[in-house]
Design an enzyme around this catalytic site. Sequence first.
Site, mmCIF file in Angstrom:
data_model
loop_
_atom_site.group_PDB
_atom_site.id
_atom_site.type_symbol
_atom_site.label_atom_id
_atom_site.label_comp_id
_atom_site.label_asym_id
_atom_site.label_seq_id
_atom_site.Cartn_x
_atom_site.Cartn_y
_atom_site.Cartn_z
ATOM 1 N N SER A 1 0.860 -1.179 0.000
ATOM 2 C CA SER A 1 0.000 0.000 0.000
ATOM 3 C C SER A 1 0.894 1.226 0.000
ATOM 4 O O SER A 1 2.049 1.161 0.429
ATOM 5 C CB SER A 1 -0.878 0.020 1.246
ATOM 6 N N TYR B 1 -3.921 -0.457 9.964
ATOM 7 C CA TYR B 1 -3.631 -0.732 8.554
ATOM 8 C C TYR B 1 -2.188 -0.374 8.206
ATOM 9 O O TYR B 1 -1.474 -1.163 7.575
ATOM 10 C CB TYR B 1 -4.602 0.056 7.679
#
Length: 251
Positions: A143, A156
């Site tokens: 990510s 996250y």
Amino acid sequence: MSGAGKTAIVTGASSGIGRYTAIALLNERWNVAITARRMDALRETQKLSSNPGNCVCMTGEITDEAFVIDLFKQTVSKFGRLDLLFNNAGISSPQIPIEELSLATFQNVLNINLIGPFICTREAVKQFKAQSPPGGRIINNGSLSAHVPRPHSHAYTVSKHAISGLTKCTSLDGRAFNIACTQIDIGNASTDMGGRHGLGALQPDGRMIQEGVLDVQHVASTIVHISSLPPDVTVLDVNIMPTNIPYVGRG
């Protein structure tokens, strides 16, 4: 076709990046084992490809060690070998301040985003070393948050920073065995998870702004290209995102 005779496992293939990547690999004549929790959604992924006969669907939890071991065993039993693992399955969590983040939520994100990929990576490496000729490729879905976090994203962001460590360790230890490992860091792909930022995303200064969104097909084609390279060629990191996304100098 570039993938003829090659075999891949794609996790989280019931929707989004996993679905489109599995379809793209199948369309390139790969054999693909796809996994997620919903069989109906996996069957839909299978039907959307031009080569559904080369696809097997298995439902289960990637945090379930016994399931993952069986996934790899059945894939190799059917197709003879393994050439690619795409560690794609993952979740996010609500954007809330850390003082409101429960331990259960934090642990759940870490379990799915890190523990699952660890188990899958371990089983892939076992198979890559055992087969003849040895070798293979692992692609980890990272990510932009593996580098620069969004506000209120502790669970996250921590999980994706850890994926960077998994990627580098796998690449290092895989050198002698022709095992390549890549981390693909994707920004705002047009999926349920990434596409919402096109409607409005919280910025560090408190503003909500619409961000650019990338067609998920470009992500899938990038993964297929990396997968087509021989395992003695490594693409360690790749970043794909909309040109106008606020990433370099976020906020």
